[in-house]
Scaffold this motif. Structure first.
Motif, PDB file in Angstrom:
ATOM      1  N   ILE A  62       7.563  14.882  26.441  1.00  0.00           N
ATOM      2  CA  ILE A  62       8.114  14.324  24.895  1.00  0.00           C
ATOM      3  C   ILE A  62       8.450  13.093  23.947  1.00  0.00           C
ATOM      4  N   PRO A  63       8.683  12.574  24.596  1.00  0.00           N
ATOM      5  CA  PRO A  63       8.914  10.769  24.186  1.00  0.00           C
ATOM      6  C   PRO A  63       7.343  10.296  24.484  1.00  0.00           C
ATOM      7  N   LEU A  64       6.536  10.928  24.810  1.00  0.00           N
ATOM      8  CA  LEU A  64       4.786  10.045  24.746  1.00  0.00           C
ATOM      9  C   LEU A  64       4.472  10.778  23.215  1.00  0.00           C
ATOM     10  N   ILE A  65       4.621  12.049  22.422  1.00  0.00           N
ATOM     11  CA  ILE A  65       3.830  12.674  21.363  1.00  0.00           C
ATOM     12  C   ILE A  65       3.480  11.544  20.072  1.00  0.00           C
ATOM     13  N   PRO A  66       4.254  10.902  19.532  1.00  0.00           N
ATOM     14  CA  PRO A  66       3.841   9.888  18.656  1.00  0.00           C
ATOM     15  C   PRO A  66       3.361   8.732  19.332  1.00  0.00           C
ATOM     16  N   CYS A  67       3.013   8.652  20.319  1.00  0.00           N
ATOM     17  CA  CYS A  67       1.982   7.692  21.049  1.00  0.00           C
ATOM     18  C   CYS A  67       0.635   8.292  20.671  1.00  0.00           C
ATOM     19  N   LEU A  68       0.838   9.434  21.261  1.00  0.00           N
ATOM     20  CA  LEU A  68      -0.148  10.483  21.764  1.00  0.00           C
ATOM     21  C   LEU A  68      -1.081  10.996  20.148  1.00  0.00           C
ATOM     22  N   THR A  69      -0.638  10.900  19.831  1.00  0.00           N
ATOM     23  CA  THR A  69      -0.408  11.591  18.272  1.00  0.00           C
ATOM     24  C   THR A  69      -1.137   9.896  17.649  1.00  0.00           C
ATOM     25  N   HIS A  70      -0.958   9.152  17.679  1.00  0.00           N
ATOM     26  CA  HIS A  70      -1.510   7.848  17.180  1.00  0.00           C
ATOM     27  C   HIS A  70      -2.957   7.887  17.852  1.00  0.00           C
ATOM     28  N   SER A  71      -3.069   7.789  19.052  1.00  0.00           N
ATOM     29  CA  SER A  71      -4.306   7.833  19.753  1.00  0.00           C
ATOM     30  C   SER A  71      -4.794   8.868  19.343  1.00  0.00           C
ATOM     31  N   VAL A  72      -4.930  10.428  19.098  1.00  0.00           N
ATOM     32  CA  VAL A  72      -5.644  10.732  18.711  1.00  0.00           C
ATOM     33  C   VAL A  72      -5.933  11.136  17.495  1.00  0.00           C
ATOM     34  N   ALA A 126       0.982  -0.646  -0.085  1.00  0.00           N
ATOM     35  CA  ALA A 126       0.070   0.060  -0.200  1.00  0.00           C
ATOM     36  C   ALA A 126       1.216   1.530  -0.146  1.00  0.00           C
ATOM     37  N   ILE A 127       0.483   2.297  -0.595  1.00  0.00           N
ATOM     38  CA  ILE A 127       1.271   3.164  -0.856  1.00  0.00           C
ATOM     39  C   ILE A 127       0.582   4.517   0.133  1.00  0.00           C
ATOM     40  N   TYR A 128      -0.472   4.291   0.227  1.00  0.00           N
ATOM     41  CA  TYR A 128      -0.759   4.815   1.928  1.00  0.00           C
ATOM     42  C   TYR A 128      -1.379   4.612   2.629  1.00  0.00           C
ATOM     43  N   PRO A 129      -1.299   3.056   3.533  1.00  0.00           N
ATOM     44  CA  PRO A 129      -1.755   2.494   4.240  1.00  0.00           C
ATOM     45  C   PRO A 129      -2.825   2.602   4.918  1.00  0.00           C
ATOM     46  N   MET A 130      -3.694   2.436   4.882  1.00  0.00           N
ATOM     47  CA  MET A 130      -4.692   2.575   6.143  1.00  0.00           C
ATOM     48  C   MET A 130      -5.484   1.908   6.562  1.00  0.00           C
ATOM     49  N   ALA A 131      -4.974   1.082   7.223  1.00  0.00           N
ATOM     50  CA  ALA A 131      -5.225  -0.068   7.619  1.00  0.00           C
ATOM     51  C   ALA A 131      -5.101  -0.522   9.137  1.00  0.00           C
ATOM     52  N   ASN A 132      -5.960  -1.582  10.498  1.00  0.00           N
ATOM     53  CA  ASN A 132      -5.361  -1.033  11.577  1.00  0.00           C
ATOM     54  C   ASN A 132      -6.663  -2.649  12.094  1.00  0.00           C
ATOM     55  N   SER A 133      -5.894  -3.575  12.717  1.00  0.00           N
ATOM     56  CA  SER A 133      -6.177  -5.353  13.039  1.00  0.00           C
ATOM     57  C   SER A 133      -7.419  -4.623  13.580  1.00  0.00           C
ATOM     58  N   TYR A 155       0.501   3.407  10.948  1.00  0.00           N
ATOM     59  CA  TYR A 155       0.862   5.193  11.728  1.00  0.00           C
ATOM     60  C   TYR A 155       0.797   6.504  10.710  1.00  0.00           C
ATOM     61  N   LEU A 156      -0.257   6.700  10.974  1.00  0.00           N
ATOM     62  CA  LEU A 156      -0.747   8.449  10.009  1.00  0.00           C
ATOM     63  C   LEU A 156      -1.147   7.957   8.687  1.00  0.00           C
ATOM     64  N   THR A 157      -1.020   6.947   7.773  1.00  0.00           N
ATOM     65  CA  THR A 157      -1.058   6.049   6.693  1.00  0.00           C
ATOM     66  C   THR A 157       0.246   6.823   5.727  1.00  0.00           C
ATOM     67  N   TRP A 158       1.091   6.542   6.939  1.00  0.00           N
ATOM     68  CA  TRP A 158       2.690   7.484   6.702  1.00  0.00           C
ATOM     69  C   TRP A 158       3.451   5.775   6.653  1.00  0.00           C
ATOM     70  N   PHE A 159       3.243   4.346   7.165  1.00  0.00           N
ATOM     71  CA  PHE A 159       4.347   3.669   7.173  1.00  0.00           C
ATOM     72  C   PHE A 159       3.054   2.470   8.023  1.00  0.00           C
ATOM     73  N   MET A 160       2.712   1.331   7.704  1.00  0.00           N
ATOM     74  CA  MET A 160       2.285  -0.119   8.651  1.00  0.00           C
ATOM     75  C   MET A 160       3.354  -0.471   9.032  1.00  0.00           C
ATOM     76  N   ILE A 161       2.814  -0.877  10.332  1.00  0.00           N
ATOM     77  CA  ILE A 161       3.762  -2.295  11.066  1.00  0.00           C
ATOM     78  C   ILE A 161       2.988  -3.727  10.882  1.00  0.00           C
ATOM     79  N   PHE A 162       3.718  -4.097  10.746  1.00  0.00           N
ATOM     80  CA  PHE A 162       2.687  -6.243  10.735  1.00  0.00           C
ATOM     81  C   PHE A 162       3.437  -6.811  11.853  1.00  0.00           C
ATOM     82  N   TYR A 163       2.782  -7.453  12.426  1.00  0.00           N
ATOM     83  CA  TYR A 163       3.433  -8.678  12.537  1.00  0.00           C
ATOM     84  C   TYR A 163       2.460  -9.745  13.318  1.00  0.00           C
TER      85      TYR A 163
END
Length: 731
Positions: free
Chosen positions: A551-561, A252-259, A358-366
């Protein structure tokens, strides 16, 4: 009244306003992502080997505006089929000599039974039209594993169907054009299915799966749908197995998916053609990809081409073409016979893979195997940490006492999360006691956040206010540490343990949304390390050390928003067509549901901060300010009308016939219904032209009205027993 602030109050307000600015910036970014504002649509003159939204929109315009009325039995559906077939024939004429194009108009008939929303339904259908195109290399065989891409070209009654699903059909037409004009020869056949009867309980897909000669060759499928006019094009279902979602994650070029969407989708009252391909009449690995937003116009007369959200079709098209190529080139693509012979030996037979973008920028899969290990780490850290902190210097007893305090911190954090949900619910009920209508936030979703977020934050902070210092079981004199420091330590590890426990619970329950809490707990661990190191330079009771925690929480909080905001927006748009319960309690349900959802999103987005930031925010002056802010938002919201041109009220005028057999009409009636909590009386008051048209006088009331029972109305909804049309929407 004069308010007196001490230095800690001033610092608390500075932190509060700083967090408000931070979350405002996050919300701006998230809003742009959700509505694909960062994606630039390509014009009509785009390169021939690129998907062009402008070219696709021209197909939507023809289908929804020039043709329209694409319902079974209406001439428009036949015209749409002819238009699609003509477009495909034109492409075939341009195809090179090394590619084979097969185009079919497939007329299907059949019967089947299905379970839908707990009700058994039987269908008998005849002479439904599907249009198919098979693109393959010149030397391919019909038994070669193929990739199916499906979209329906019919619409619901009264809707021009630009998004649902003219946009889907247009996307497939543009994909077919790219394949032919780019000169790419698919290594495996590509089948494009334009089915003509999805809105009538998935009949077109059923006819294809039961009768067509190509059905057994399908090795993977992609079903494209729309529950709105654009925005995020989310993978809402995938499987069987995790291979389809793995291919999506890789391509996906713009990944928009979450399990987590697959945990939520089963409770939503709806279905798609995905069911026919992957569940009822096949076990084909596939993806169900759906436009989520712009739901105000879903299945409505306002689903027109000008409502399509710019950038949405471009993102869908780019993703779709990349996915089609990835599936066709995959060595794991197998036809039905090969899948049966492989059985459990299939490489990607893991049903419970975890994935998220993550905000359609990239995708994590495991895989689930990795999730079993990864998602167990936070709870292990929570249980081990008291021993790491105390064992060497203070002995085993002190370790267990510390763990006990950590559990207290967990209980208090869980209490705050629950109050963050309960307080907005209570607030919404109190507001409606003084209001003549609900859903003020429907046309203006930001009102829901303004009304309920401050009250939810009060709920989060209440445990911190009541227990300024956590009741400790540890002996302060032995540890030679202040009560405040030990209290903050217990609160942090309690909050960490809360998210760790939720992560484990998700895993054991078989759900795949545990990545949300795992992300939170992992980020909190990094934030605690940063906070702990900063104490040596800034001091424990310092705003600066708190900043080092945030500050270290900002990536997580942004994803939560991102996740929470999308969830709230989706529910707000859909609440207008979810139906209404009988008064008086039905009046409260939508506001309660949205208040609770905003509370969940607030707890999710702010919860990781509270264990440390609560030291500054849990001040009586700040709680009073938040309460006043909520009351002001309450007062302002009463000035907003629930509906607008962009967010209309749905009203159904239904002409019903009750028949004894095919030739005898026993009774008939006109039934008027609304599909949200603001009643018929609200409609007649604010749209008097409707009352005049229906010859309803001012003496109308629920007591004098002829009320249909729910059982009778549901019986009338069977296709053979009614005709219905939407009245003009109330704006």
């Amino acid at each position: 009244m004069v308010l007196r602030f001490d230095a800690r109050d001033v610092s608390g307000f500075k932190l509060l306003f700083s967090l408000a600015i931070m979350y405002g910036l996050m919300s701006f970014v998230v809003h742009s992502v959700i509505y694909t504002k960062f994606i630039k649509p390509l014009g009509i003159d785009a390169p021939l080997d690129r998907f062009s939204e402008a070219r696709a929109v021209e197909h939507v315009r023809v289908l929804s505006h020039d043709i329209g009325n694409r319902q079974e039995g209406r001439p428009g559906l036949r015209e749409a089929a002819e238009y699609i077939k003509a477009q495909l024939e034109r492409m075939k004429e341009r195809a090179g000599s090394n590619i084979r194009i097969e185009i079919e108009e497939n007329v299907v008939s059949g019967s089947f039974a299905m379970l839908f929303l707990g009700h058994g339904i039987s269908f008998d259908y005849r002479n439904l039209t599907n249009i198919l195109m098979r693109i393959s290399s010149i030397d391919s065989k019909h038994s070669d594993p193929s990739v199916l891409v499906n979209a329906h070209f019919d619409t619901t009654l009264g809707s021009p169907g630009a998004a649902d699903c003219g946009s889907c059909v247009a996307s497939l037409l543009e994909i077919a054009r790219i394949i032919i004009d780019s000169g790419w020869v698919p290594p495996r056949p590509i089948i494009l299915l334009f089915n003509g009867a999805e809105e009538s309980f998935l009949l077109g897909a059923n006819g294809f799966m039961r009768t067509h000669k190509w059905r057994d060759s399908i090795g993977a499928f992609i079903n494209v749908e729309a529950t709105g006019t654009g925005g995020l094009d989310v993978v809402c279902q995938s499987g069987p197995g995790s291979w389809p979602s793995y291919v999506y994650a890789q391509s996906a070029i713009y990944p928009m998916a979450n399990s987590a969407a697959q945990d939520i989708f089963p409770v939503i009252p709806g279905d798609t053609d995905y069911r026919m391909f992957s569940q009822d009449y096949g076990s084909i690995p596939g993806l169900d990809i759906i436009f989520l937003f712009g739901g105000y116009h879903y299945h409505a007369s306002s689903d027109t081409v000008d409502r399509l959200l710019p950038g949405s079709m471009q993102a869908r098209g780019d993703n779709l073409y990349s996915m089609v190529k990835a599936f066709a080139e995959s060595s794991k693509l197998k036809n039905d016979h090969e899948r049966e012979s492989l059985g459990d030996a299939h490489d990607y037979n893991d049903e419970q893979a975890v994935f998220f973008d993550y905000l359609t920028w990239f995708m994590i899969f495991y895989s689930r195997r990795i999730a079993l290990m990864l998602h167990s780490i936070p709870i292990a850290i929570f249980l081990i940490m008291p021993f790491l902190l105390r064992m060497m210097n203070y002995g085993l007893y002190c370790c267990f006492v510390t763990l006990y305090d950590f559990v207290k911190g967990m209980i208090l954090h869980a209490t705050g999360i629950m109050l963050a949900i309960i307080f907005p619910v209570i607030f919404s009920i109190l507001r409606l006691l003084f209001s003549s209508y609900g859903m003020n936030w429907f046309a203006n979703p930001y009102l829901a956040f303004l009304m309920f977020t401050p009250i939810s934050l009060i709920g989060l902070l209440i445990p911190r206010t009541v227990f300024r210092v956590l009741p400790l079981s540890q002996d302060v004199s032995i540890l030679k540490t202040s009560k405040e420091a030990l209290s903050d330590e217990a609160r942090f590890w309690g909050a960490f343990g809360f998210y760790a426990l939720l992560t484990l619970a998700y895993l054991l329950a078989g759900f795949t949304g545990g990545f949300l809490t795992f992300f939170a707990s992992a980020s909190m661990l990094l934030a605690w390390i940063s906070f702990y190191l900063s104490i040596n330079f800034c001091g424990h009771q310092s705003v600066r050390s708190t900043v080092f925690y945030v500050i270290p929480l900002i990536p997580c909080l942004t994803h939560s928003v991102y996740f929470g905001g999308a969830l709230v927006q989706f529910f707000i748009e859909k609440i207008g067509m979810m139906g209404s319960l009988p008064p008086p309690y039905g009046f409260y349900i939508p506001d309660i549901a949205i208040a609770a959802t905003v509370g969940i999103a607030t707890g999710w987005s702010l919860g990781p901060l509270i264990s440390i930031c609560g030291n500054w925010l849990a001040r009586s002056s700040i709680l009073q300010f938040l309460l006043h802010l909520g009351v002001i938002a309450w007062a302002l919201s009463s000035q907003f009308f629930p509906y607008s041109t962009d967010a209309p009220k749905r009203v159904i005028l239904q002409h019903s016939f009750l028949t004894a057999d095919a030739n005898q009409i026993v009774d008939s009636s006109y039934d008027v219904a609304v599909v949200d909590s603001n009643s018929i009386l609200f409609l007649l008051k604010h749209a008097p032209e409707v009352a005049k048209e229906l010859h309803i006088g001012p003496e109308f009331s629920f007591e004098t009205a002829n009320m249909s029972s729910q059982r009778t109305f549901m019986k009338q909804q069977k296709p053979s027993h009614h005709r219905q049309a939407h009245t003009p929407h109330l704006e």
